[in-house]
Design an enzyme around this catalytic site. Sequence first.
Site, PDB file in Angstrom:
ATOM      1  N   TYR A   1      32.048  26.047 -12.668  1.00 11.92           N
ATOM      2  CA  TYR A   1      33.838  26.480 -11.844  1.00 11.92           C
ATOM      3  C   TYR A   1      34.672  25.010 -12.039  1.00 11.92           C
ATOM      4  O   TYR A   1      35.697  24.941 -12.646  1.00 11.92           O
ATOM      5  CB  TYR A   1      32.982  26.591 -10.639  1.00 11.92           C
ATOM      6  CG  TYR A   1      34.379  26.366  -9.436  1.00 11.92           C
ATOM      7  CD1 TYR A   1      35.104  27.305 -10.212  1.00 11.92           C
ATOM      8  CD2 TYR A   1      34.503  25.892  -8.803  1.00 11.92           C
ATOM      9  CE1 TYR A   1      36.707  27.719  -9.306  1.00 11.92           C
ATOM     10  CE2 TYR A   1      35.707  25.453  -8.162  1.00 11.92           C
ATOM     11  CZ  TYR A   1      36.524  26.634  -8.210  1.00 11.92           C
ATOM     12  OH  TYR A   1      37.897  26.249  -7.612  1.00 11.92           O
TER      13      TYR A   1
ATOM     14  N   ARG B   1      47.566  20.198  -5.197  1.00  9.23           N
ATOM     15  CA  ARG B   1      48.176  21.101  -6.136  1.00  9.23           C
ATOM     16  C   ARG B   1      49.422  20.738  -6.360  1.00  9.23           C
ATOM     17  O   ARG B   1      50.159  20.057  -5.635  1.00  9.23           O
ATOM     18  CB  ARG B   1      48.290  22.304  -5.419  1.00  9.23           C
ATOM     19  CG  ARG B   1      48.058  23.293  -6.089  1.00  9.23           C
ATOM     20  CD  ARG B   1      48.632  24.698  -5.331  1.00  9.23           C
ATOM     21  NE  ARG B   1      47.235  25.109  -5.657  1.00  9.23           N
ATOM     22  CZ  ARG B   1      46.996  26.828  -4.629  1.00  9.23           C
ATOM     23  NH1 ARG B   1      47.799  27.178  -4.767  1.00  9.23           N
ATOM     24  NH2 ARG B   1      45.293  26.435  -5.036  1.00  9.23           N
TER      25      ARG B   1
ATOM     26  N   GLU C   1      37.612  19.229  -5.423  1.00  9.14           N
ATOM     27  CA  GLU C   1      37.294  20.833  -5.184  1.00  9.14           C
ATOM     28  C   GLU C   1      35.763  20.529  -5.812  1.00  9.14           C
ATOM     29  O   GLU C   1      34.736  21.215  -5.014  1.00  9.14           O
ATOM     30  CB  GLU C   1      37.533  20.478  -7.220  1.00  9.14           C
ATOM     31  CG  GLU C   1      38.978  21.170  -7.753  1.00  9.14           C
ATOM     32  CD  GLU C   1      38.911  22.547  -7.350  1.00  9.14           C
ATOM     33  OE1 GLU C   1      38.116  23.291  -6.478  1.00  9.14           O
ATOM     34  OE2 GLU C   1      40.158  23.343  -7.178  1.00  9.14           O
TER      35      GLU C   1
ATOM     36  N   TYR D   1      25.892  18.671   2.743  1.00  7.86           N
ATOM     37  CA  TYR D   1      25.737  18.698   1.543  1.00  7.86           C
ATOM     38  C   TYR D   1      25.911  17.172   0.221  1.00  7.86           C
ATOM     39  O   TYR D   1      26.901  16.683  -0.521  1.00  7.86           O
ATOM     40  CB  TYR D   1      26.330  19.816   1.186  1.00  7.86           C
ATOM     41  CG  TYR D   1      25.900  20.945   0.959  1.00  7.86           C
ATOM     42  CD1 TYR D   1      24.800  21.664   0.820  1.00  7.86           C
ATOM     43  CD2 TYR D   1      26.910  21.664   2.564  1.00  7.86           C
ATOM     44  CE1 TYR D   1      24.807  22.959   1.361  1.00  7.86           C
ATOM     45  CE2 TYR D   1      26.923  23.072   2.747  1.00  7.86           C
ATOM     46  CZ  TYR D   1      25.988  23.773   2.735  1.00  7.86           C
ATOM     47  OH  TYR D   1      25.394  24.638   3.310  1.00  7.86           O
TER      48      TYR D   1
ATOM     49  N   ASP E   1      35.444  31.645  -8.699  1.00  6.34           N
ATOM     50  CA  ASP E   1      34.461  31.481  -7.168  1.00  6.34           C
ATOM     51  C   ASP E   1      33.959  32.440  -6.552  1.00  6.34           C
ATOM     52  O   ASP E   1      34.403  33.394  -7.037  1.00  6.34           O
ATOM     53  CB  ASP E   1      36.094  30.028  -7.090  1.00  6.34           C
ATOM     54  CG  ASP E   1      36.876  30.238  -6.647  1.00  6.34           C
ATOM     55  OD1 ASP E   1      37.080  31.449  -6.354  1.00  6.34           O
ATOM     56  OD2 ASP E   1      36.777  29.927  -5.533  1.00  6.34           O
TER      57      ASP E   1
END
Length: 342
Positions: free
Chosen positions: A123, A19, A40, A85, A141
Amino acid sequence: MQSKLLLWYDQEGRTLPWRVRPEDRAAGIKADPYAVWLSEIMLQQTTVPHAKPYWRKFLEAYPTVTELANADRDQVLAMWAGLGYYARARNLHKCAGVIRDDYAGEFPQSEAELLKLPGIGPYTAATLAAICFDEATNIVDGNVERVISRIFRIDAPLPKARPEYRCMAATLAPKKRPGDYGQALMDLGATLCTPRNPKCDLCPWQNDCAAHKGNCETDYPKKIKKVKLPVRYGAAFVLISDEHVMLQRRPDKGLLGGMMGFPGTDWSSELSEPLNAAPIPRNWEKCEGEVKHVFTHFELRLDVYRAEIANRDAEGIWAPLNSIKSFALPTVMTKVLSLAQK
Ligand code: SF4
């Protein structure tokens, strides 16, 4: 409300390695879309503390999106192992290839173009466009949905009423500092407006929040009650020879597609004659206990069978046990191996 939130973010927002803080942004530092995109995708199903070391590892190994695209997919999957995932890792690699080939290695700069990339949904596209390219998008989100549901006391339950939540969020989204605003809203949800025990006394929106006024913060968001996950059963076979185990690559399509795993049965509501699926006829020993693993749509219970052979002549990929980590085993398969080694 926008100014109050941004002021709070300037003072209390989280410092995260990917960030750019407002003071740095004001000094001309821009967010790196590649670094933000990686974070993300990792954070989609993973907590910040768990994702951080993976994010660092990826940036060290592949400092640019083109280097990620040029990497061997198996290596990328191996580096992803433990994040779960795995479709995300396959899409990550695919998306990097599209950016290299179709966009000369540069991320497209609009929400609409970003949405065309594999693995980038609404998103992520909205987030990248706002944070990296200052486009005034509407970032929503799970954290944001919770905040919005409380601010407006939205009674329609999730997930069905998601479009209504998006509309309400859009009524607040500003034209100026859209990236900081989106990150501020996510931080508010993650740190103050938490599912249980929200810290309303510290919240910049406490005087604007309908649920706080009604003293019913934790009644929101309303959700349709979850149904119990169905259970599927299966068996996995661990064939061992001279400190090696036999692996097979799973088909590209379907669950854990393209990942390494142990041979086994299909996963279904009943398990019958599991030994018919054994990779070779052997005196298979059934290990005590079972492997339990929860996927998004079902819970899996696996019986594990093990056998040892003298020569590694059965067809498969023979992985040395002392470097098994480099074979990108998904978590359920590491559980299978642990049970076989007990
Ligand atoms: S006042 Fe409380 S419930 Fe309302 S947004 Fe702030 S933290 Fe959430």
